[in-house]
Enzyme design. Structure first.
Site, PDB file in Angstrom:
ATOM      1  N   ASP A   1      -2.831 -14.828  -5.265  1.00 36.60           N
ATOM      2  CA  ASP A   1      -1.410 -14.481  -5.238  1.00 36.60           C
ATOM      3  C   ASP A   1      -0.574 -15.731  -5.444  1.00 36.60           C
ATOM      4  O   ASP A   1      -0.897 -16.810  -4.922  1.00 36.60           O
ATOM      5  CB  ASP A   1      -1.043 -13.823  -3.907  1.00 36.60           C
ATOM      6  CG  ASP A   1      -1.785 -12.508  -3.683  1.00 36.60           C
ATOM      7  OD1 ASP A   1      -2.197 -11.884  -4.683  1.00 36.60           O
ATOM      8  OD2 ASP A   1      -1.963 -12.117  -2.526  1.00 36.60           O
TER       9      ASP A   1
ATOM     10  N   GLY B   1      -8.443  -5.445  -2.393  1.00 34.57           N
ATOM     11  CA  GLY B   1      -8.510  -3.992  -2.300  1.00 34.57           C
ATOM     12  C   GLY B   1      -9.108  -3.393  -3.561  1.00 34.57           C
ATOM     13  O   GLY B   1      -8.711  -3.739  -4.671  1.00 34.57           O
TER      14      GLY B   1
ATOM     15  N   TYR C   1       0.785  -1.222   0.000  1.00 33.95           N
ATOM     16  CA  TYR C   1       0.000   0.000   0.000  1.00 33.95           C
ATOM     17  C   TYR C   1       0.824   1.283   0.000  1.00 33.95           C
ATOM     18  O   TYR C   1       0.465   2.243  -0.663  1.00 33.95           O
ATOM     19  CB  TYR C   1      -0.955  -0.004   1.202  1.00 33.95           C
ATOM     20  CG  TYR C   1      -1.893  -1.185   1.169  1.00 33.95           C
ATOM     21  CD1 TYR C   1      -2.763  -1.374   0.100  1.00 33.95           C
ATOM     22  CD2 TYR C   1      -1.900  -2.134   2.177  1.00 33.95           C
ATOM     23  CE1 TYR C   1      -3.606  -2.475   0.040  1.00 33.95           C
ATOM     24  CE2 TYR C   1      -2.745  -3.227   2.132  1.00 33.95           C
ATOM     25  CZ  TYR C   1      -3.602  -3.384   1.063  1.00 33.95           C
ATOM     26  OH  TYR C   1      -4.437  -4.466   1.004  1.00 33.95           O
TER      27      TYR C   1
ATOM     28  N   GLU D   1      -2.422 -17.772  -1.751  1.00 32.14           N
ATOM     29  CA  GLU D   1      -3.735 -17.600  -1.130  1.00 32.14           C
ATOM     30  C   GLU D   1      -4.657 -16.891  -2.104  1.00 32.14           C
ATOM     31  O   GLU D   1      -4.219 -16.301  -3.097  1.00 32.14           O
ATOM     32  CB  GLU D   1      -3.637 -16.796   0.162  1.00 32.14           C
ATOM     33  CG  GLU D   1      -3.077 -15.397  -0.005  1.00 32.14           C
ATOM     34  CD  GLU D   1      -2.905 -14.683   1.326  1.00 32.14           C
ATOM     35  OE1 GLU D   1      -3.599 -13.674   1.523  1.00 32.14           O
ATOM     36  OE2 GLU D   1      -2.084 -15.123   2.153  1.00 32.14           O
TER      37      GLU D   1
ATOM     38  N   ASN E   1      -7.868 -14.027  -2.287  1.00 31.95           N
ATOM     39  CA  ASN E   1      -8.466 -12.898  -1.570  1.00 31.95           C
ATOM     40  C   ASN E   1      -9.844 -12.662  -2.171  1.00 31.95           C
ATOM     41  O   ASN E   1      -9.960 -12.255  -3.329  1.00 31.95           O
ATOM     42  CB  ASN E   1      -7.566 -11.671  -1.744  1.00 31.95           C
ATOM     43  CG  ASN E   1      -7.918 -10.542  -0.819  1.00 31.95           C
ATOM     44  OD1 ASN E   1      -9.091 -10.328  -0.512  1.00 31.95           O
ATOM     45  ND2 ASN E   1      -6.929  -9.804  -0.380  1.00 31.95           N
TER      46      ASN E   1
ATOM     47  N   ARG F   1      -8.866 -12.354  -6.116  1.00 27.10           N
ATOM     48  CA  ARG F   1      -7.480 -12.175  -6.575  1.00 27.10           C
ATOM     49  C   ARG F   1      -6.639 -13.253  -5.930  1.00 27.10           C
ATOM     50  O   ARG F   1      -6.679 -13.432  -4.706  1.00 27.10           O
ATOM     51  CB  ARG F   1      -6.953 -10.790  -6.165  1.00 27.10           C
ATOM     52  CG  ARG F   1      -5.681 -10.369  -6.904  1.00 27.10           C
ATOM     53  CD  ARG F   1      -5.006  -9.197  -6.218  1.00 27.10           C
ATOM     54  NE  ARG F   1      -4.280  -9.632  -5.040  1.00 27.10           N
ATOM     55  CZ  ARG F   1      -4.322  -9.021  -3.863  1.00 27.10           C
ATOM     56  NH1 ARG F   1      -5.088  -7.965  -3.680  1.00 27.10           N
ATOM     57  NH2 ARG F   1      -3.612  -9.486  -2.853  1.00 27.10           N
TER      58      ARG F   1
END
Length: 312
Positions: free
Chosen positions: A244, A266, A203, A260, A262, A242
């Protein structure tokens, strides 16, 4: 339509959730929706009943927002909502059970074990290098340590650390992520980082740490999208997800390992999903509108294989 955008809350991901909620609310307002932003608290159910939304837009990250709790509340209140349902959300947040579902669907994962903090501090529970990380948090928050191959001592665990952690074989190589919308892969991004992709990398340096699209051999790029779609389907995810990955390029396609998934990635114009969608010509308000149109109840897909049996 009246849209309740739910964000904030008490999890470790509160700040990024508020940023996502604000971005989504503004995007929906630009399209003419009547929108209210709710900072999730114990009074959320009463507040939602008072507002009487047509759709709840879930921008609540971390625990409660991504682990099936908010989804269960919205099912109980009979308010259609965005993203995945109760079961898919709960399984995705639990990394141990999520890996079981991935394996059953043919999605490669790193070897790992769930350990009590005392076991981890007492001695190496697997041969280094390995990573110690929480098994039920997101955004690399609450992450603990990368144990290098030459580190003789096990990690020391603070007295106030959570009880259980996932200890996972460290996968060398490059960090990739692939978004999925409505079951179809978007594209693949690469994180230009060191060994540990932490919260700050995600971020605070988000403008400089991504390569989009990732520079990969065609076969690896296509396989990464295929695995992301397979992961999304294996858990019965809806809306956006999403996944990864780590990629050890010395092994070609076989070097792709899923870390993993998600179910609440975000969601901002400059987020991974926002940028991936924009690359394909989907602007941010359009993406948010699609999520609103896709919202519903009973979000868990009964056709998503036998993942509930696999993970139990």
């Amino acid at each position: 339509m009246r849209i309740a955008v739910i964000a904030g809350g008490p999890s470790l991901e509160r700040d990024i959730s508020l940023a996502a909620g604000d971005a989504c609310a503004k995007a929906l307002q630009s399209l003419g929706y009547e929108t209210a932003l709710f900072d999730a608290s114990r009074g959320l159910a009463t507040e939602l009943v008072g507002f009487a939304p047509d759709v709840a837009f879930n921008a609540l990250h971390g625990r409660w927002g991504e682990d099936g709790c908010l989804q269960g509340l919205l099912e109980w209140l009979q308010i259609p909502y965005t993203h995945s349902g109760v079961a898919a959300s709960a399984i995705a947040m639990d990394k141990v059970r999520c890996k079981r579902a991935f394996k059953a669907a043919g999605v490669p994962v790193a070897d790992s074990i769930l350990c009590h903090r005392d076991q981890i501090a007492a001695g190496h529970v697997m041969a280094p290098p390995y990573i110690v990380k929480p098994h039920n948090e997101g955004s690399s928050l609450g992450g603990f340590a990368l144990i290098e191959s030459d580190q003789s001592d096990p990690p020391s665990m603070p007295a106030d650390a959570r009880e259980f952690f996932m200890v996972e074989t460290y996968i060398p190589g490059r960090e990739l992520t692939a978004g999925v919308v409505d079951g179809k892969g978007l594209t693949v991004s690469e994180f230009m980082i060191g060994a540990w992709y932490d919260y700050g990398s995600k971020y605070e340096l988000s403008e400089t740490n991504r390569k989009l699209p990732a520079n990969l051999p065609d076969g690896v790029f296509a396989y990464c999208l295929e695995l992301a779609e397979r992961a999304h389907a294996a858990l019965g995810c809806r809306g956006i997800s999403r996944t990864d990955f780590r990629w050890d390029e010395s092994r070609g396609r076989d070097g792709l390992i899923a870390l993993e998934i998600n179910t609440q990635p975000g969601l901002r114009p400059d987020s991974n999903i926002g940028q991936q969608a924009a690359l394909l010509g989907i602007d941010f308000p359009e993406l948010c509108k699609w999520l609103v149109d896709d919202a519903g109840l009973n979000r868990d897909d009964p056709q998503a294989g036998d993942f509930l049996d696999v993970v139990s």
